[in-house]
Scaffold this motif. Structure first.
Motif, PDB file in Angstrom:
ATOM      1  N   PRO A  16       0.702  -1.249   0.102  1.00  0.00           N
ATOM      2  CA  PRO A  16      -0.008   0.123   0.017  1.00  0.00           C
ATOM      3  C   PRO A  16       0.923   1.398  -0.109  1.00  0.00           C
ATOM      4  CG  PRO A  16      -0.146  -1.068   2.158  1.00  0.00           C
ATOM      5  CD  PRO A  16       0.636  -2.051   1.212  1.00  0.00           C
ATOM      6  N   GLU A  17       2.188   1.165   0.335  1.00  0.00           N
ATOM      7  CA  GLU A  17       2.985   2.215   0.285  1.00  0.00           C
ATOM      8  C   GLU A  17       3.272   2.799  -1.059  1.00  0.00           C
ATOM      9  OE1 GLU A  17       3.886   4.183   3.130  1.00  0.00           O
ATOM     10  OE2 GLU A  17       2.613   2.846   4.019  1.00  0.00           O
ATOM     11  N   THR A  18       3.443   1.631  -1.936  1.00  0.00           N
ATOM     12  CA  THR A  18       3.618   2.086  -3.479  1.00  0.00           C
ATOM     13  C   THR A  18       2.397   1.927  -4.284  1.00  0.00           C
ATOM     14  OG1 THR A  18       4.403  -0.279  -3.911  1.00  0.00           O
ATOM     15  CG2 THR A  18       6.035   1.519  -2.985  1.00  0.00           C
ATOM     16  N   SER A  19       1.370   1.744  -4.144  1.00  0.00           N
ATOM     17  CA  SER A  19       0.396   1.390  -4.815  1.00  0.00           C
ATOM     18  C   SER A  19      -0.649   2.539  -4.671  1.00  0.00           C
ATOM     19  CB  SER A  19      -0.535   0.136  -4.175  1.00  0.00           C
ATOM     20  OG  SER A  19      -1.631   0.187  -4.922  1.00  0.00           O
ATOM     21  N   VAL A  20      -1.363   2.611  -5.777  1.00  0.00           N
ATOM     22  CA  VAL A  20      -2.566   3.802  -5.730  1.00  0.00           C
ATOM     23  C   VAL A  20      -3.838   3.170  -4.984  1.00  0.00           C
ATOM     24  CG1 VAL A  20      -1.996   4.739  -8.048  1.00  0.00           C
ATOM     25  CG2 VAL A  20      -3.788   2.928  -7.918  1.00  0.00           C
ATOM     26  N   LEU A  21      -3.719   2.018  -4.388  1.00  0.00           N
ATOM     27  CA  LEU A  21      -4.786   1.509  -3.470  1.00  0.00           C
ATOM     28  C   LEU A  21      -4.379   1.369  -2.175  1.00  0.00           C
ATOM     29  CD1 LEU A  21      -5.774  -1.415  -5.849  1.00  0.00           C
ATOM     30  CD2 LEU A  21      -6.985   0.888  -5.753  1.00  0.00           C
ATOM     31  N   THR A  22      -5.473   1.494  -1.292  1.00  0.00           N
ATOM     32  CA  THR A  22      -5.060   1.329  -0.010  1.00  0.00           C
ATOM     33  C   THR A  22      -5.256   0.090   0.240  1.00  0.00           C
ATOM     34  OG1 THR A  22      -7.561   1.468   0.600  1.00  0.00           O
ATOM     35  CG2 THR A  22      -6.456   3.612   0.918  1.00  0.00           C
ATOM     36  N   TYR A  23      -5.039  -0.675   1.357  1.00  0.00           N
ATOM     37  CA  TYR A  23      -4.996  -2.096   1.660  1.00  0.00           C
ATOM     38  C   TYR A  23      -6.292  -2.470   1.689  1.00  0.00           C
ATOM     39  CZ  TYR A  23      -4.273  -6.657   3.762  1.00  0.00           C
ATOM     40  OH  TYR A  23      -4.163  -8.062   3.829  1.00  0.00           O
ATOM     41  N   ARG A  24      -7.327  -1.601   2.125  1.00  0.00           N
ATOM     42  CA  ARG A  24      -9.027  -1.999   2.120  1.00  0.00           C
ATOM     43  C   ARG A  24      -9.251  -2.042   0.501  1.00  0.00           C
ATOM     44  NH1 ARG A  24     -12.580  -2.953   6.474  1.00  0.00           N
ATOM     45  NH2 ARG A  24     -10.575  -3.366   7.423  1.00  0.00           N
ATOM     46  N   GLN A  25      -9.006  -1.098  -0.064  1.00  0.00           N
ATOM     47  CA  GLN A  25      -9.503  -1.082  -1.441  1.00  0.00           C
ATOM     48  C   GLN A  25      -8.837  -2.445  -2.179  1.00  0.00           C
ATOM     49  OE1 GLN A  25      -7.917   2.493  -2.556  1.00  0.00           O
ATOM     50  NE2 GLN A  25      -9.717   3.646  -2.452  1.00  0.00           N
ATOM     51  N   ALA A  26      -7.646  -2.737  -1.846  1.00  0.00           N
ATOM     52  CA  ALA A  26      -6.888  -3.955  -2.315  1.00  0.00           C
ATOM     53  C   ALA A  26      -7.998  -5.152  -2.074  1.00  0.00           C
ATOM     54  CB  ALA A  26      -5.743  -4.334  -2.307  1.00  0.00           C
ATOM     55  N   GLN A  27      -8.116  -5.293  -0.713  1.00  0.00           N
ATOM     56  CA  GLN A  27      -9.041  -6.478  -0.293  1.00  0.00           C
ATOM     57  C   GLN A  27     -10.242  -6.379  -0.918  1.00  0.00           C
ATOM     58  OE1 GLN A  27      -9.007  -5.490   4.109  1.00  0.00           O
ATOM     59  NE2 GLN A  27      -8.527  -7.386   4.434  1.00  0.00           N
ATOM     60  N   VAL A  28     -11.009  -5.374  -1.058  1.00  0.00           N
ATOM     61  CA  VAL A  28     -12.408  -5.373  -1.568  1.00  0.00           C
ATOM     62  C   VAL A  28     -12.321  -5.912  -2.906  1.00  0.00           C
ATOM     63  CG1 VAL A  28     -14.312  -3.878  -1.852  1.00  0.00           C
ATOM     64  CG2 VAL A  28     -13.399  -3.719   0.224  1.00  0.00           C
ATOM     65  N   LEU A  29     -11.356  -5.023  -3.941  1.00  0.00           N
ATOM     66  CA  LEU A  29     -11.245  -5.588  -5.208  1.00  0.00           C
ATOM     67  C   LEU A  29     -10.845  -6.900  -5.310  1.00  0.00           C
ATOM     68  CD1 LEU A  29      -9.456  -2.805  -7.223  1.00  0.00           C
ATOM     69  CD2 LEU A  29     -12.015  -3.360  -7.219  1.00  0.00           C
ATOM     70  N   ALA A  30      -9.979  -7.725  -4.656  1.00  0.00           N
ATOM     71  CA  ALA A  30      -9.886  -9.056  -4.628  1.00  0.00           C
ATOM     72  C   ALA A  30     -10.976  -9.726  -4.254  1.00  0.00           C
ATOM     73  CB  ALA A  30      -8.496  -9.347  -3.703  1.00  0.00           C
ATOM     74  N   LEU A  31     -11.711  -9.587  -3.251  1.00  0.00           N
ATOM     75  CA  LEU A  31     -13.073 -10.221  -2.852  1.00  0.00           C
ATOM     76  C   LEU A  31     -13.910 -10.258  -4.260  1.00  0.00           C
ATOM     77  CD1 LEU A  31     -12.981  -9.449   0.786  1.00  0.00           C
ATOM     78  CD2 LEU A  31     -12.640 -11.595  -0.216  1.00  0.00           C
ATOM     79  N   ARG A  32     -13.988  -8.889  -4.361  1.00  0.00           N
ATOM     80  CA  ARG A  32     -15.165  -8.894  -5.708  1.00  0.00           C
ATOM     81  C   ARG A  32     -14.794  -9.574  -6.913  1.00  0.00           C
ATOM     82  NH1 ARG A  32     -19.600  -8.122  -5.443  1.00  0.00           N
ATOM     83  NH2 ARG A  32     -19.885  -6.338  -7.081  1.00  0.00           N
ATOM     84  N   GLU A  33     -13.541  -9.483  -7.245  1.00  0.00           N
ATOM     85  CA  GLU A  33     -13.124 -10.344  -8.563  1.00  0.00           C
ATOM     86  C   GLU A  33     -13.273 -11.856  -8.426  1.00  0.00           C
ATOM     87  OE1 GLU A  33     -12.102  -9.171 -11.311  1.00  0.00           O
ATOM     88  OE2 GLU A  33     -12.650  -7.021 -10.585  1.00  0.00           O
ATOM     89  N   ARG A  34     -13.457 -12.264  -7.047  1.00  0.00           N
ATOM     90  CA  ARG A  34     -13.766 -13.754  -6.504  1.00  0.00           C
ATOM     91  C   ARG A  34     -14.988 -13.783  -6.594  1.00  0.00           C
ATOM     92  NH1 ARG A  34      -8.882 -12.339  -6.518  1.00  0.00           N
ATOM     93  NH2 ARG A  34      -7.003 -13.739  -6.562  1.00  0.00           N
TER      94      ARG A  34
END
Length: 152
Positions: A16-34
């Protein structure tokens, strides 16, 4: 479910330090993609479905902006840039690109039908049937990668 996504994010090197996404956003996207529903995600995260919807929307917007930024950066360094005006027939685009690439000494590894598909897919709503409805810029990198941007 949440632990599995945490492991996935760690495995693929999400930072999350180098991403345009927060950790929570990444979690949500990963779950939605599944295929996990927003309601199930909300329950697992202890929040509301509306909050999950907002997080997902912000994440997708951030990803879209990041893609546009990368396309912009690649267009800057691309030795070939072809302006495709509105009203151009999609079938005419490959020859326009080939001519510009020949002039610049750049090889494109796409047949004409493949190139039309790449341009059509990347342009999205800027192509209606066979007609370019919004001006485009087709960039080709020195490695032959084709990038398409809308040009207002």
């Amino acid at each position: 479910m949440i632990d599995d996504v945490g492991e996935l994010l760690e495995e693929i090197g999400f930072d999350p330090e180098t991403s345009v996404l927060t950790y929570r956003q990444a979690q949500v996207l990963a779950l939605r993609e599944r295929g996990v529903s927003q309601a199930d995600i909300a329950e697992a995260l202890g929040t509301s479905r509306a909050n999950v919807s907002s997080i997902e929307s912000s994440a997708r917007e951030n990803v879209s902006k990041a893609r546009e930024t990368v396309a912009f950066a690649e267009a800057l360094r691309a030795p070939v840039r072809v302006r495709v005006p509105a009203g151009t027939d999609l079938y005419d685009v490959p020859q326009m690109v080939y001519d510009a690439c020949d002039e610049a000494g750049v090889k494109v590894d796409h047949t004409a039908p493949d190139l039309m598909k790449v341009v059509g897919d990347a342009a999205g709503s800027a192509v209606s049937g066979r007609q370019i409805s919004t001006p485009l810029i087709v960039g080709v990198t020195s490695e032959g990668m084709v990038r398409v941007r809308h040009h207002e």
